[in-house]
Design an enzyme around this catalytic site. Sequence first.
Site, short mmCIF file in Angstrom:
data_model
loop_
_atom_site.label_atom_id
_atom_site.label_comp_id
_atom_site.label_asym_id
_atom_site.label_seq_id
_atom_site.Cartn_x
_atom_site.Cartn_y
_atom_site.Cartn_z
N HIS A 34 -40.92 -0.92 22.70
CA HIS A 34 -41.51 0.40 22.95
C HIS A 34 -41.19 1.29 21.76
O HIS A 34 -40.55 0.85 20.79
CB HIS A 34 -40.99 0.98 24.27
CG HIS A 34 -39.50 0.97 24.39
ND1 HIS A 34 -38.69 1.76 23.60
CD2 HIS A 34 -38.66 0.24 25.18
CE1 HIS A 34 -37.42 1.54 23.93
NE2 HIS A 34 -37.38 0.61 24.87
N HIS A 37 -37.63 1.31 20.19
CA HIS A 37 -37.36 0.22 19.24
C HIS A 37 -38.07 0.49 17.90
O HIS A 37 -37.51 0.29 16.83
CB HIS A 37 -37.89 -1.11 19.77
CG HIS A 37 -37.28 -1.55 21.07
ND1 HIS A 37 -38.01 -1.68 22.22
CD2 HIS A 37 -36.01 -1.92 21.38
CE1 HIS A 37 -37.23 -2.11 23.20
NE2 HIS A 37 -36.00 -2.26 22.72
N GLY A 147 -29.71 2.43 18.97
CA GLY A 147 -30.18 3.67 19.58
C GLY A 147 -29.08 4.37 20.35
O GLY A 147 -28.26 3.71 21.01
P1 AMP Z 1 -32.75 -3.20 23.94
O1 AMP Z 1 -33.94 -4.01 23.60
O2 AMP Z 1 -32.91 -2.39 25.18
O3 AMP Z 1 -31.47 -3.99 23.90
O4 AMP Z 1 -32.62 -2.12 22.78
C1 AMP Z 1 -32.56 -2.49 21.43
C2 AMP Z 1 -32.13 -1.29 20.62
O5 AMP Z 1 -33.08 -0.24 20.80
C3 AMP Z 1 -30.77 -0.74 21.05
O6 AMP Z 1 -30.04 -0.34 19.91
C4 AMP Z 1 -31.16 0.43 21.91
O7 AMP Z 1 -30.17 1.45 21.96
C5 AMP Z 1 -32.40 0.93 21.19
N1 AMP Z 1 -33.20 1.73 22.12
C6 AMP Z 1 -33.60 1.37 23.37
N2 AMP Z 1 -34.26 2.38 23.95
C7 AMP Z 1 -34.28 3.40 23.07
C8 AMP Z 1 -34.81 4.74 23.09
N3 AMP Z 1 -35.44 5.23 24.15
N4 AMP Z 1 -34.63 5.50 21.99
C9 AMP Z 1 -33.97 5.02 20.91
N5 AMP Z 1 -33.46 3.78 20.82
C10 AMP Z 1 -33.60 2.98 21.89
#
Ligand code: AMP
Length: 279
Positions: A34, A37, A147
């Site tokens: 999304h 990412h 993030g």
């Molecule tokens: P995930 O796929 O959920 O493990 O997230 C991968 C990376 O994207 C991690 O560093 C998360 O913190 C970051 N991330 C997920 N959601 C968001 C968001 N809404 N805003 C900024 N970074 C995000």
Amino acid sequence: MKLVYSIAQMQRISRALRKAGKIIGFVPTMGYLHEGHLSLVRRCRKDCDMIVMSIYVNPLQFGPQEDYRRYPRDLKRDAALAGKEKVDYLFVPRDADMYPGNYNTIVEVKGISDSMCGALRPGHFKGVATVVTKLFNIVLPDVAYFGQKDAQQAAVIKSMVRDLNMAVRINVLPIRREPDGLAMSSRNAYLNASQRRDARILYEALRKARRSIEKGERSARRISEEMKKLICKVNSAIIEYIVIVDARDFKEKKTIEGRVLLALAVWIGKVRLIDNMEV
Ligand code: AMP
């Protein structure tokens, strides 16, 4: 964009890039991409010569009753999005290669992992620290992007990199939100229409708490009570935790002073959502 499934091949590519003097930026994810990412990728492109993104739903960071099996996955869609953002290498390792039968090693970051999600999801941050260490050793990044949405995870990674002298710079970027304030998350895809409306309450509660602090409220207990009261008005919401911690060491605060992090985990129906705000 090149899709890479093999650990050995990814490592060969990274070594060659380093040898050629390229700055490697790395965006680790669990996929179902999304804007959150993609914001990391865009920043990475500004800072680095090469962008490596990984997509790996890491079994080690899920508890036995958690949503590992039903976590949303769509590699075709993710690859199209990553390609559009000019990711150079999309690394998609396989479980059997990441954790073969003779796998024995776990990385544990103490202290910062003990509260919040660490307390309520036993083993979660060991899983995160272990997989990120492995990915760093494979991708050999100069800079890695995380993030603030997962604030405690970012703090755990920073602590690990410092303690283990890893030669990676950690860049933590702001939370990306939907127009109504809900923090973007792959898990939002689980929400039905009414739950999706209910989920707005998380950000509303954080904003209300910030307003109270700005007006001079200094009692952490009173602020979290106020947030609880607001969230409990929503039928589908069950609070897992609401805490106010020091933004650096994640220790709970009784009195608001310095930079604090308001953090919460709330179930909307069967969907666990987290959000936070630094004040
Ligand atoms: P995930 O796929 O959920 O493990 O997230 C991968 C990376 O994207 C991690 O560093 C998360 O913190 C970051 N991330 C997920 N959601 C968001 C968001 N809404 N805003 C900024 N970074 C995000």
